[in-house]
Enzyme design. Structure first.
Site, mmCIF file in Angstrom:
data_model
loop_
_atom_site.group_PDB
_atom_site.id
_atom_site.type_symbol
_atom_site.label_atom_id
_atom_site.label_comp_id
_atom_site.label_asym_id
_atom_site.label_seq_id
_atom_site.Cartn_x
_atom_site.Cartn_y
_atom_site.Cartn_z
ATOM 1 N N GLU A 32 -1.421 11.943 -0.580
ATOM 2 C CA GLU A 32 -1.490 11.031 -1.722
ATOM 3 C C GLU A 32 -2.458 11.541 -2.788
ATOM 4 O O GLU A 32 -3.669 11.473 -2.625
ATOM 5 C CB GLU A 32 -1.906 9.625 -1.252
ATOM 6 C CG GLU A 32 -0.972 9.002 -0.245
ATOM 7 C CD GLU A 32 0.419 8.748 -0.817
ATOM 8 O OE1 GLU A 32 0.541 8.532 -2.044
ATOM 9 O OE2 GLU A 32 1.381 8.768 -0.025
ATOM 10 N N GLU A 73 -5.490 1.198 -2.863
ATOM 11 C CA GLU A 73 -4.668 2.414 -2.947
ATOM 12 C C GLU A 73 -4.055 2.743 -1.589
ATOM 13 O O GLU A 73 -2.891 3.152 -1.510
ATOM 14 C CB GLU A 73 -5.496 3.590 -3.454
ATOM 15 C CG GLU A 73 -4.686 4.862 -3.640
ATOM 16 C CD GLU A 73 -3.573 4.725 -4.664
ATOM 17 O OE1 GLU A 73 -2.416 5.087 -4.326
ATOM 18 O OE2 GLU A 73 -3.825 4.265 -5.774
ATOM 19 N N GLU A 80 4.568 2.123 -0.301
ATOM 20 C CA GLU A 80 5.459 3.155 -0.823
ATOM 21 C C GLU A 80 6.089 3.968 0.314
ATOM 22 O O GLU A 80 7.282 4.290 0.264
ATOM 23 C CB GLU A 80 4.714 4.078 -1.776
ATOM 24 C CG GLU A 80 4.396 3.417 -3.095
ATOM 25 C CD GLU A 80 3.732 4.362 -4.083
ATOM 26 O OE1 GLU A 80 3.366 5.494 -3.695
ATOM 27 O OE2 GLU A 80 3.586 3.951 -5.251
#
Length: 122
Positions: A32, A73, A80
Site C-alpha cells: 500500500e 488507512e 479495498e
C-alpha cells in the site's frame, strides 16, 4: 458457521493475534503506497509531537491524530482488498465502498491538519 481458526484462548490467542497484526502491518507496508507515505508522515510528526513543549493532553491529541490516519488507512486498505477479492470488474457498489473508504482517510487527514494547526498556531 464459525471460522475453524477460532477457539484458541489465553496467551496463545494473544500471541497469535499479535503475529497476525504484525503480518497485517508488513502487508500494508509492502503493498500500500498510501500507507507507506502516511508512515513517513508519522515518522516526521511523532517526534515533533513528543519533543515540542506542549501539555500532556496536547501531545496526546497530536499523537492520536497521527495514529488515527494510519488506523483509518489500514481499514480503507482492508476494504479495498476485500472488494478486489470479490471481483475486479467495475461495479457501482465496489466504487462506492472504495470511495467511502478514501473519504474516511481524507477526513482524518483534515482532522490531523486542523488539530495540529490549532495546537501550534491556535
Amino acid at each position: 458457521m464459525e471460522s475453524p481458526f477460532k477457539g484458541k484462548t489465553g496467551l496463545v490467542r494473544i500471541w497469535n493475534a499479535f503475529n497476525y497484526s504484525l503480518a497485517g502491518l508488513r502487508a500494508a507496508l509492502q503493498h500500500e503506497d498510501a500507507f507507506r507515505q502516511e508512515v513517513l508522515l508519522a515518522i516526521v510528526l511523532l517526534p515533533i509531537a513528543v519533543l515540542y513543549p506542549h501539555s500532556g493532553v496536547e501531545k496526546a491529541l497530536l499523537i492520536a491524530c497521527v495514529l488515527l490516519v494510519l488506523i483509518v488507512e489500514l481499514l480503507n486498505s482492508a476494504v479495498e482488498a476485500v472488494v478486489d477479492r470479490v471481483s475486479l470488474e467495475r461495479h457501482e457498489l465496489a466504487k462506492r465502498a472504495k470511495d467511502i473508504g478514501s473519504a474516511a482517510v481524507l477526513l482524518t487527514l483534515i482532522n490531523l491538519a486542523a488539530v495540529w494547526g490549532l495546537i501550534f498556531f491556535g
